[in-house]
Design an enzyme around this catalytic site. Structure first.
Site, PDB file in Angstrom:
ATOM      1  N   ARG A  46      -3.157  42.743 -96.480  1.00 40.10           N
ATOM      2  CA  ARG A  46      -2.498  41.591 -95.838  1.00 40.10           C
ATOM      3  C   ARG A  46      -2.654  40.342 -96.720  1.00 40.10           C
ATOM      4  O   ARG A  46      -1.707  39.577 -96.900  1.00 40.10           O
ATOM      5  CB  ARG A  46      -3.105  41.335 -94.448  1.00 40.10           C
ATOM      6  CG  ARG A  46      -2.835  42.467 -93.461  1.00 40.10           C
ATOM      7  CD  ARG A  46      -3.218  42.089 -92.034  1.00 40.10           C
ATOM      8  NE  ARG A  46      -4.650  41.942 -91.813  1.00 40.10           N
ATOM      9  CZ  ARG A  46      -5.477  42.909 -91.428  1.00 40.10           C
ATOM     10  NH1 ARG A  46      -5.011  44.134 -91.244  1.00 40.10           N
ATOM     11  NH2 ARG A  46      -6.768  42.679 -91.234  1.00 40.10           N
ATOM     12  N   LYS A 136       2.689  26.494 -84.066  1.00 41.23           N
ATOM     13  CA  LYS A 136       3.792  27.218 -83.433  1.00 41.23           C
ATOM     14  C   LYS A 136       3.324  27.888 -82.146  1.00 41.23           C
ATOM     15  O   LYS A 136       2.211  28.419 -82.091  1.00 41.23           O
ATOM     16  CB  LYS A 136       4.329  28.290 -84.385  1.00 41.23           C
ATOM     17  CG  LYS A 136       5.460  29.110 -83.779  1.00 41.23           C
ATOM     18  CD  LYS A 136       5.799  30.330 -84.606  1.00 41.23           C
ATOM     19  CE  LYS A 136       5.404  31.579 -83.861  1.00 41.23           C
ATOM     20  NZ  LYS A 136       5.939  32.808 -84.458  1.00 41.23           N
ATOM     21  N   LYS A 219      12.465  25.462 -82.378  1.00 42.36           N
ATOM     22  CA  LYS A 219      12.752  26.756 -83.032  1.00 42.36           C
ATOM     23  C   LYS A 219      13.434  27.666 -82.010  1.00 42.36           C
ATOM     24  O   LYS A 219      12.777  28.390 -81.267  1.00 42.36           O
ATOM     25  CB  LYS A 219      11.442  27.376 -83.535  1.00 42.36           C
ATOM     26  CG  LYS A 219      11.606  28.760 -84.155  1.00 42.36           C
ATOM     27  CD  LYS A 219      10.414  29.131 -85.013  1.00 42.36           C
ATOM     28  CE  LYS A 219      10.509  30.575 -85.480  1.00 42.36           C
ATOM     29  NZ  LYS A 219       9.572  30.890 -86.551  1.00 42.36           N
TER      30      LYS A 219
HETATM   31  P1  13P Z   1      11.697  36.280 -86.876  1.00 44.36           P
HETATM   32  O1  13P Z   1      12.486  35.360 -87.762  1.00 44.36           O
HETATM   33  O2  13P Z   1      11.355  37.589 -87.502  1.00 44.36           O
HETATM   34  O3  13P Z   1      12.285  36.377 -85.498  1.00 44.36           O
HETATM   35  O4  13P Z   1      10.268  35.589 -86.685  1.00 44.36           O
HETATM   36  C1  13P Z   1      10.200  34.236 -86.500  1.00 44.36           C
HETATM   37  C2  13P Z   1       9.037  33.915 -85.674  1.00 44.36           C
HETATM   38  O5  13P Z   1       8.193  33.137 -86.065  1.00 44.36           O
HETATM   39  C3  13P Z   1       8.936  34.528 -84.353  1.00 44.36           C
HETATM   40  O6  13P Z   1       7.979  33.858 -83.607  1.00 44.36           O
END
Ligand code: 13P
Length: 340
Positions: A46, A136, A219
């Protein structure tokens, strides 16, 4: 809370021609991605993979920030520089996933509530000390027969708002991510209806929680047909429906919107973003915060082999550059087949 500092960070996250790399896969999720290339997921595999992405990112000039996972924010490059330090030295803002995942929601069969508020204030202080300047939190809304329920939408929006307020208190810009999933066979119209309700609820709760809109990044999902829908809407329709929905529900005080890719292919996610940015002028920056759609090409080129490290970086750099172009309206589909 230092409002101007939050605003400065949020604006830098969505700076012209740049977007975010979501590399915050939990250990369970990264294992699934590695299973896809038949690579064992270990702490070192990872770390190596994240080093591949992070050390390729600065040269692309298209990555403003990287979302890290708890394990990753504590890892180092092979020459011993902590990842968050490496990124900020190279002009990339380190961020951190702080939610504890979407868990089954009591009394709401088939739906989830995202957990992680308990102890969040203390964790944010630690992450800030480790270098994180944004965070996030992902709420997940599924579309199927009889769902989503008002209960799940409301509870998830309230949790997002409480998370956002705590982040801003800590001097950390919250990425507010209410994801309406594209799994299933629903139509684009159904996605638009649900996304509209979700966004309007989220912005209501952000207002109630006294969140500074100038200091967040939204987002969202795109407004798109379900993956198994019989007649999937074409790219231009996706771009138009997504912009219509965002214009109706996202105040212009928000500096930027950075989409998740949500299961779209890499080329599809770039194309949709590019089309929307040709349809300006827009009240906010419109860019990417892709996970899979930024990483899939790199993973396939790398395959976990030492000898493919440079090829993996090249594939990642190309995809990042194309998305950077898409965020300015300068992307054309022919660029997919041109050399990196
Ligand atoms: P994806 O673009 O693969 O959907 O992932 C973005 C993300 O941070 C999901 O929480």
């Amino acid at each position: 809370m230092n409002a101007s500092e939050l605003q400065r960070i949020a604006t830098a996250m969505v700076a012209k021609g740049k977007g975010l790399l979501a590399a915050d896969e939990s250990s369970g999720t990264i294992k699934k991605r590695f299973d896809g290339i038949k690579l064992e997921s270990t702490e070192e595999s990872r770390r190596t993979y994240r080093e591949l992405l992070f050390t390729a990112a600065p040269a692309t000039k298209a990555i403003s920030g990287v979302i890290l996972y708890d394990e990753t924010i504590r890892q180092k490059t092979k020459d011993g520089t902590p990842f968050p330090q490496y990124l900020s030295q190279n002009g990339i803002i380190p961020g951190i996933k702080v939610d504890a995942g979407a868990k089954p929601m009591a009394a709401c069969p088939g739906e989830t509530i995202t957990e992680g508020l308990d102890g969040l204030r203390e964790r944010l202080a630690e992450y800030h000390a480790l270098g994180a300047r944004f965070a996030k939190w992902r709420a997940v809304i599924d579309i199927a027969a009889g769902i989503p329920s008002w209960a799940a939408i409301n509870a998830n929006a309230q949790a997002l708002a409480r998370y956002a307020a705590l982040c801003q208190e800590a001097g950390i810009v919250p990425i507010v991510e209410p994801e309406v999933l594209m799994d299933g066979a629903h139509s684009l119209e159904r996605c638009e209806e649900v996304t509209s309700l979700v966004l309007s609820t989220v912005f209501h709760e952000l207002f109630v929680a006294r969140v500074l809109l100038e200091g967040i990044v939204l987002k969202p999902n795109m407004v798109i047909s379900g993956k198994k829908a019989p007649d999937r809407a074409p790219p231009q329709t996706v771009a138009e429906a997504t912009l219509r929905t965002l214009k109706r529900h996202v105040p212009p005080a928000v500096p930027g919107i950075a989409f998740l890719s949500g299961g779209q292919s890499s080329a599809e996610a770039t194309l949709h973003l590019g089309l929307m940015n040709k349809m300006g002028p827009l009240p906010w920056a419109l860019t990417f915060s892709y996970g899979r759609a930024l990483q899939d090409d790199a993973l396939k080129a790398w395959l976990g082999a030492v000898g493919n490290f440079a090829a993996g970086q090249k594939a990642f750099a190309k995809r990042a550059r194309l998305n950077g172009l898409a965020s300015t309206g300068g992307y054309a589909a022919e660029m997919e087949t041109q050399a990196a």
